[in-house]
Motif scaffolding. Structure first.
Motif, short mmCIF file in Angstrom:
data_model
loop_
_atom_site.label_atom_id
_atom_site.label_comp_id
_atom_site.label_asym_id
_atom_site.label_seq_id
_atom_site.Cartn_x
_atom_site.Cartn_y
_atom_site.Cartn_z
N GLU A 569 6.04 -5.15 -22.48
CA GLU A 569 5.01 -6.26 -22.88
C GLU A 569 5.25 -6.30 -24.40
OE1 GLU A 569 1.46 -4.51 -21.76
OE2 GLU A 569 1.52 -5.17 -19.81
N GLN A 570 5.85 -5.01 -24.75
CA GLN A 570 5.95 -4.82 -26.21
C GLN A 570 7.46 -5.00 -26.68
OE1 GLN A 570 3.36 -3.93 -28.13
NE2 GLN A 570 2.03 -3.80 -26.50
N ARG A 571 8.52 -5.30 -26.20
CA ARG A 571 9.88 -5.25 -26.66
C ARG A 571 10.17 -6.13 -27.56
NH1 ARG A 571 12.23 -7.96 -20.79
NH2 ARG A 571 11.42 -10.20 -21.24
N ASP A 572 9.18 -7.43 -27.62
CA ASP A 572 9.55 -8.40 -28.79
C ASP A 572 9.30 -7.79 -30.08
OD1 ASP A 572 7.01 -8.21 -28.51
OD2 ASP A 572 6.72 -10.64 -28.14
N GLY A 573 8.59 -6.68 -30.28
CA GLY A 573 8.04 -6.09 -31.64
C GLY A 573 7.08 -6.76 -32.33
N GLY A 613 17.52 -9.04 -26.96
CA GLY A 613 18.35 -9.54 -27.98
C GLY A 613 18.54 -8.14 -28.69
N TYR A 614 18.33 -6.94 -28.35
CA TYR A 614 18.63 -5.63 -29.14
C TYR A 614 20.20 -5.30 -29.15
CZ TYR A 614 13.61 -5.29 -29.59
OH TYR A 614 12.19 -5.46 -30.11
N ILE A 615 20.56 -4.79 -30.04
CA ILE A 615 22.02 -4.09 -29.95
C ILE A 615 22.01 -2.71 -29.87
CG2 ILE A 615 24.17 -3.90 -31.52
CD1 ILE A 615 23.56 -6.47 -32.77
N PRO A 616 22.61 -2.10 -28.93
CA PRO A 616 22.51 -0.78 -28.54
C PRO A 616 23.07 0.08 -30.02
CG PRO A 616 23.51 -1.67 -26.74
CD PRO A 616 23.34 -2.94 -27.74
N SER A 617 22.52 0.88 -30.56
CA SER A 617 22.75 1.76 -31.76
C SER A 617 23.94 3.04 -31.33
CB SER A 617 21.82 2.17 -32.59
OG SER A 617 21.10 3.43 -31.42
N LYS A 618 24.48 3.22 -32.30
CA LYS A 618 25.26 4.60 -32.01
C LYS A 618 24.43 5.88 -31.48
CE LYS A 618 28.15 3.88 -36.08
NZ LYS A 618 28.78 4.36 -37.59
N MET A 619 23.19 5.83 -31.70
CA MET A 619 22.48 6.93 -31.04
C MET A 619 22.22 6.60 -29.68
SD MET A 619 20.44 9.48 -31.24
CE MET A 619 20.38 10.08 -33.02
N THR A 620 22.17 5.50 -29.31
CA THR A 620 22.14 5.02 -27.64
C THR A 620 23.36 5.58 -27.03
OG1 THR A 620 20.84 3.16 -28.35
CG2 THR A 620 21.51 3.17 -26.07
N LEU A 621 24.40 5.00 -27.47
CA LEU A 621 25.74 5.44 -26.94
C LEU A 621 26.13 6.81 -26.85
CD1 LEU A 621 27.70 2.28 -28.07
CD2 LEU A 621 26.55 2.69 -25.94
N ARG A 622 25.60 7.58 -28.01
CA ARG A 622 25.82 9.10 -28.32
C ARG A 622 24.87 9.75 -27.18
NH1 ARG A 622 25.85 9.54 -33.17
NH2 ARG A 622 23.52 10.07 -33.51
N THR A 623 23.67 9.30 -26.94
CA THR A 623 22.85 9.73 -25.86
C THR A 623 23.44 9.91 -24.59
OG1 THR A 623 21.07 9.22 -27.50
CG2 THR A 623 20.38 9.82 -25.07
N ILE A 624 23.98 8.93 -24.03
CA ILE A 624 24.44 8.69 -22.64
C ILE A 624 25.34 9.85 -22.29
CG2 ILE A 624 25.60 7.22 -21.12
CD1 ILE A 624 24.52 4.70 -22.56
N PRO A 625 26.43 10.07 -22.95
CA PRO A 625 27.24 11.29 -22.48
C PRO A 625 26.45 12.46 -22.65
CG PRO A 625 28.23 9.91 -23.97
CD PRO A 625 27.20 9.48 -24.06
N GLU A 626 25.64 12.80 -23.66
CA GLU A 626 24.79 14.03 -23.58
C GLU A 626 23.70 14.01 -22.55
OE1 GLU A 626 22.98 14.00 -27.49
OE2 GLU A 626 24.62 14.37 -28.66
N ALA A 627 22.99 13.11 -22.17
CA ALA A 627 22.37 13.04 -21.00
C ALA A 627 22.98 13.21 -19.81
CB ALA A 627 21.52 11.82 -20.92
N LEU A 628 24.20 12.92 -19.41
CA LEU A 628 24.98 13.00 -18.22
C LEU A 628 25.72 14.40 -18.31
CD1 LEU A 628 26.56 9.63 -17.83
CD2 LEU A 628 24.66 10.39 -16.59
N SER A 629 25.33 15.09 -19.40
CA SER A 629 26.05 16.46 -19.38
C SER A 629 27.53 16.47 -19.50
CB SER A 629 25.59 17.43 -18.11
OG SER A 629 24.16 17.61 -18.16
N LEU A 630 28.03 15.36 -20.21
CA LEU A 630 29.53 15.36 -20.21
C LEU A 630 30.02 15.85 -21.62
CD1 LEU A 630 30.01 11.58 -19.04
CD2 LEU A 630 30.00 13.75 -17.77
N VAL A 631 29.00 16.54 -22.51
CA VAL A 631 29.70 16.81 -23.64
C VAL A 631 29.51 18.50 -23.87
CG1 VAL A 631 29.16 16.81 -26.29
CG2 VAL A 631 28.75 14.76 -24.82
#
Length: 777
Positions: A569-573, A613-631
């Protein structure tokens, strides 16, 4: 009833051609619009006609009685005539008019007595402002029920009540309804919304009359505009009072107000003009204050031009009185200079404020605490906090007592610059000088400590204020308690945060939205998700922060359906959540889903993020390996893939391939850390996944200096071909192996922090691998 006709008193005989003696006037048009209002007495008709501006037309509705029967004829006529007292005058109505006028005077006298009585009780502290406002509203209703025109004295008392209680809009409206002139000083007609009609009697309302227009009511109007920080309207009103018709202020031409019945303000004033009032220094100072409060160059220009028209103060009152210049303009006083200094302070023009201060001293005027407070504000807002402290010390050396506002201005400047120890010392100094800190003082100190990441000392300061009998009342407000709850939440002590909320409720203080969001943050940081969800359910009206915290709480509890429904409901900001809050919430849902190994939720959320319409940020892509315990942590190595963890490792690699395909479809680069994690995990999994990771390294494009450089010899996908994704390559690797297929493009955004891990990961998957020959396509 019409008893005679006077064609010479109108704009022409044709206006009365259809009117006959014996016709009865049943309605008159509104001075504020085209609506017809019924009239039931001669006094009401006289008031409606004589309250018009000169040359303003009046429309009357007549009713004719049949000469053969006693029944009223159905037909009626309407005519218009220029406002003139003789139209409404008639011999049989003299007694009725006198009785109505006497009744009006009695009503207004009683209204004034009641207002004076309750205003004095309010000043003495016997009644609250709510009671005084209730009295004023009842008097306004009584005037509307009687269709009475307030006189200048009654209107002035009503406006003063509204202004004293911060109801500037109500003061402007009662002025417009009572006088019938536009309250912004322009020539525009009054608005339809300015009519104050009776709530119990249809057709009855406060009747406008120029009798209510006087120096006192106009000055009260200036005060209302000053409270609204509307310097433009205040300047036009001043011009209208002085008869400066044609003066353009803010692109609108000012009017020239006619002089109404005297309210006694100009008694004994030899300079009083027959058509306009003499405006004094107080009126000019009110306009200067209104313009300076605008905090803009336009407002400062209005103030400067008006200030320049004022005269320099004389050495003595006798010279003031004897001065021939007094006929032209009022003199400047300390308040005039203070308003200009404050205006320069609000716009950050410190040097101009100092020049005005020196000019004030050269004229023989002594600066007061308001002068120095404005200088302190100018110094602090220009970034010179130490200069503000010096001015504060100068006040003390000259015997001028600084008030709490002056101290708070310097304390805020110190707290904003994380000089909280000096701010605390200044609080001790103000207490030593007999100035009691207020809630704003403690709020700034506590917020300064929180900004400096010192929540513990902030809580200590709060408890000290609550324990001290001199300051316990200061700490009993929702802002101070909310700041304390925020400090407790920062320490991770949710029990203390809950206890503080219980204390404020017991003290009769109602928590606000910020209190609840601070409490939710403390519960989440302490891992008390159920408490956070309970608090979220008690919030009736959410803002962006509370929704963001609610999404976190639902994710931590595993209820991703509720979390995603809020975000959908809120994704359009464009609602409660800002674009940044929406993006942060997407990242948290993806991270929480991956930590709980709910890959389907993570896939759906990542797809929705890109589709929105949002572009994944560096934080988004950096969070994925950390959440998967790959770092791995520093100094540690990843454990090998065994039968126990193989399924989890393979699912993590497959999800990252999914992310790479979505990014490639939108021609977006992936972060270097994410790219390295894909290669490391493929190498660790072995088998086909290691081969696919090797192909990814071969197909990589490096984004350096804003330029894409092809560092591979792979066959790229042509626009007319069906481009494969990395998931297709992995799932059909046996069919594609050894064939010249166009590999998907890999765009990598490398920086100085990730370049070493990228090179190490590429070496891991490409070293020693024999690259097969591929036929050209």
């Amino acid at each position: 009833v019409v008893t005679g006709l006077n064609p010479d008193g109108t704009n022409g005989a044709n206006d009365l051609s259809s009117v006959q003696i014996g016709d009865r006037i049943v309605a008159v048009d509104s001075s504020l619009g085209s609506q017809m209002w019924p009239v039931s007495s001669v006094a009401g008709l006289v008031s409606a006609c004589t309250s018009r501006l000169p040359k303003q037309t009046v429309s009357l509705r007549f009713e004719r009685v049949s000469s053969t029967t006693t029944t009223t004829a159905a037909s009626s006529a309407t005519t218009s005539s220029t406002s003139h007292p003789s139209v409404a005058d008639s011999t049989p109505s003299v007694t009725d008019s006198a009785d109505a006028a006497k009744a009006r005077q009695v009503l207004l006298s009683r209204c004034r007595d009641v207002l004076v009585k309750y205003t004095q009780q309010y000043k003495d502290g016997d009644i609250a402002n709510v009671a005084l406002l209730t009295v004023a509203e009842k008097i306004v209703s009584a005037l509307a029920d009687s269709s009475v025109s307030p006189d200048a004295a009654t209107l002035n008392l009503l406006m003063n009540v509204y202004v004293a209680n911060g109801r500037a809009d109500d003061a402007v409206r009662i002025f417009e309804a009572s006088t019938g002139v536009c309250p912004d000083g322009s020539t525009r007609p009054p608005a339809e919304t300015s009519v104050i009609a009776s709530k119990t009697k249809e057709g009855y309302r406060i009747m406008p009359s120029l009798e209510a227009l006087g120096p006192y009511t106009a000055t009260a109007l200036l005060r209302a505009h000053s409270m609204k920080k509307d310097g433009v309207a205040a300047r036009r009103v001043l011009a209208a009072m002085e008869g400066q018709e044609g003066l353009v202020v803010g692109g609108v031409r000012a009017a020239s107000w006619p002089r109404g019945e005297s309210d006694g303000s100009d008694k004994g004033n030899a300079n009083a003009k027959p058509d306009n009032w003499i405006t004094d220094t107080r009126c000019y100072n009110i306009v200067l204050a209104a313009a300076s409060k605008m905090r803009s160059n336009a407002g400062l220009q209005i103030a400067s031009e008006l200030f320049d028209t004022m005269l320099d103060p004389k050495a003595s009152k006798k010279e003031w009185a004897d001065s021939a210049e007094a006929q032209a303009a009022p003199f400047r006083d300390a308040a005039s200079y203070n308003s200009m200094i404050a205006g320069y302070a609000r716009t950050g023009r410190m040097q101009d404020a100092l020049d005005m201060f020196r000019s004030m001293q050269s004229c023989g005027l002594e600066p007061d605490k308001f002068t120095y407070t404005s200088l302190i504000k100018a110094s602090v807002e220009s970034g010179d906090v130490d200069g503000g402290k010096s001015i504060l010390d100068d006040m003390e050396s000259k015997g001028i007592e600084a008030d709490v506002f002056a101290y708070n201005t310097v304390i805020k400047g110190l707290c904003d610059r994380f000089r909280w120890y000096e701010a605390k010392e200044l609080v001790s100094e103000m207490e030593w000088n007999g100035v009691t800190p207020d809630s704003y003082t403690y709020g700034m100190l506590m917020n300064g400590l929180i900004k400096a990441d010192k929540p513990g000392p902030a809580l200590t300061l709060f408890e000290t204020a609550c324990a001290d009998p001199r300051t316990v009342d200061v700490a009993q407000n929702v802002q101070i308690y909310t700041t304390a709850v925020t400090a407790a939440s920062m320490t991770g002590d949710h029990a203390r945060a809950l206890g503080l909320v219980s204390r404020m409720v017991s003290a009769g203080i109602k928590p606000n939205l910020k209190t609840f969001t601070s409490l939710m943050g403390g519960c989440l940081s302490s891992g008390k998700t159920s408490y956070a969800l309970d608090i979220f359910g008690k919030i009736s009206e959410h803002d962006g922060l509370s929704l963001e915290l609610g999404i976190r709480a639902f994710c931590d509890s595993g209820d991703f359906a509720s979390a995603t429904s809020i975000l959908t409901e809120q994704r359009d900001g464009r609602r409660e959540m800002s674009g940044k809050q929406v993006m942060t919430s997407y990242n948290y849902i993806i991270e929480a889903a991956l930590r709980q190994r709910k890959f389907d939720v993570a896939r759906t959320t990542f797809t929705e993020l890109l589709d929105s319409g949002y572009i994944p940020s560096k934080m988004t892509l950096r969070t994925i390996p950390e959440a998967l315990s790959l770092v791995p942590r520093k100094g540690q190595t990843r454990e090998k893939v065994t039968d126990d963890n193989r399924e989890e490792s393979e699912a993590a690699f497959d999800f990252m391939l999914f992310v790479m395909d979505l990014m490639d479809q939108r021609k977006l680069p992936v972060a270097g850390s994410f790219y390295a994690a894909v290669l490391f995990e493929g190498s660790r999994s072995g088998g086909v996944r290691r081969d696919v990771a090797s192909l990814i390294a071969e197909s990589k494009l490096s984004l350096e200096g804003g330029t894409l450089i092809d560092v591979s010899d792979t066959i790229e996908c042509a626009e007319e071909e069906i481009c494969l994704g990395w998931q297709d390559v992995f799932e059909n690797y046996a069919d594609y192996e050894g064939k010249g297929i166009p590999l998907p493009t890999v765009r990598v955004n490398t920086d100085g922090k990730s370049i070493r891990s990228v090179l190490a990961a590429e070496q891991r998957v490409t070293f020693g691998r024999r690259r097969p020959k591929r036929a050209a396509v």
